[in-house]
Design a protein around this motif. Structure first.
Motif, PDB file in Angstrom:
ATOM      1  N   MET A 143       0.852  -1.182   0.000  1.00  0.00           N
ATOM      2  CA  MET A 143       0.000   0.000   0.000  1.00  0.00           C
ATOM      3  C   MET A 143       0.895   1.241   0.000  1.00  0.00           C
ATOM      4  N   PRO A 144       0.658   2.204  -0.905  1.00  0.00           N
ATOM      5  CA  PRO A 144       1.487   3.417  -0.920  1.00  0.00           C
ATOM      6  C   PRO A 144       1.254   4.249   0.331  1.00  0.00           C
ATOM      7  N   PRO A 145       2.261   5.032   0.745  1.00  0.00           N
ATOM      8  CA  PRO A 145       2.080   5.860   1.938  1.00  0.00           C
ATOM      9  C   PRO A 145       0.977   6.886   1.724  1.00  0.00           C
ATOM     10  N   ARG A 146       0.270   7.161   2.785  1.00  0.00           N
ATOM     11  CA  ARG A 146      -0.800   8.161   2.706  1.00  0.00           C
ATOM     12  C   ARG A 146      -0.228   9.549   2.913  1.00  0.00           C
ATOM     13  N   ASP A 147      -0.911  10.509   2.350  1.00  0.00           N
ATOM     14  CA  ASP A 147      -0.536  11.900   2.590  1.00  0.00           C
ATOM     15  C   ASP A 147      -0.949  12.272   4.005  1.00  0.00           C
ATOM     16  N   TRP A 148      -0.115  13.042   4.678  1.00  0.00           N
ATOM     17  CA  TRP A 148      -0.404  13.474   6.034  1.00  0.00           C
ATOM     18  C   TRP A 148      -0.795  14.940   6.027  1.00  0.00           C
ATOM     19  N   VAL A 149      -1.723  15.286   6.888  1.00  0.00           N
ATOM     20  CA  VAL A 149      -2.164  16.659   7.074  1.00  0.00           C
ATOM     21  C   VAL A 149      -2.047  16.973   8.558  1.00  0.00           C
ATOM     22  N   ALA A 150      -1.739  18.223   8.869  1.00  0.00           N
ATOM     23  CA  ALA A 150      -1.620  18.621  10.272  1.00  0.00           C
ATOM     24  C   ALA A 150      -2.240  19.996  10.473  1.00  0.00           C
ATOM     25  N   GLY A 151      -2.734  20.208  11.669  1.00  0.00           N
ATOM     26  CA  GLY A 151      -3.233  21.512  12.083  1.00  0.00           C
ATOM     27  C   GLY A 151      -2.426  21.959  13.287  1.00  0.00           C
ATOM     28  N   ASP A 199       9.594  23.308  13.648  1.00  0.00           N
ATOM     29  CA  ASP A 199       9.793  21.905  13.999  1.00  0.00           C
ATOM     30  C   ASP A 199       8.636  21.016  13.552  1.00  0.00           C
ATOM     31  N   VAL A 200       7.517  21.591  13.160  1.00  0.00           N
ATOM     32  CA  VAL A 200       6.374  20.782  12.724  1.00  0.00           C
ATOM     33  C   VAL A 200       6.754  19.961  11.505  1.00  0.00           C
ATOM     34  N   THR A 201       7.376  20.579  10.544  1.00  0.00           N
ATOM     35  CA  THR A 201       7.688  19.876   9.302  1.00  0.00           C
ATOM     36  C   THR A 201       8.885  18.952   9.431  1.00  0.00           C
ATOM     37  N   THR A 202       9.688  19.105  10.459  1.00  0.00           N
ATOM     38  CA  THR A 202      10.824  18.203  10.632  1.00  0.00           C
ATOM     39  C   THR A 202      10.454  16.971  11.451  1.00  0.00           C
TER      40      THR A 202
END
Length: 80
Positions: free
Chosen positions: A1-9, A40-43
């Motif tokens: 299964m390909p990795p899913r896209d992640w979303v964050a708030g 640091d959220v994106t790292t």
């Protein structure tokens, strides 16, 4: 299964940034974390989207009925 896209708030608070992230379509797999700096959220994990709650201005004093921008947003979204 390909990795899913992640979303964050992310929402700023006195202790830093409260971040909730999950794979799109799988909110039950949400992670919640408190970080010091928004950079640091994106790292911490790869994200497809990051939504940041950013006030466009706060009044010096609270007034009945709220801010005009909030009233306009509620009217646009059909909220009371």
């Amino acid at each position: 299964m390909p990795p899913r896209d992640w979303v964050a708030g992310a929402d700023g608070c006195k202790s830093g940034w409260l971040v909730v992230a999950f794979p799109i379509g799988a909110p039950a797999r949400a992670t919640i974390s408190l970080i010091d700096h928004i950079a640091d959220v994106t790292t911490s994990q790869p994200l497809d989207r990051l939504l940041i709650d950013m006030p466009i201005g706060l009044p010096d004093i609270a007034k009945r009925g709220g801010r005009e921008c909030d009233k306009a947003a509620r009217a646009l979204l059909g909220w009371p």
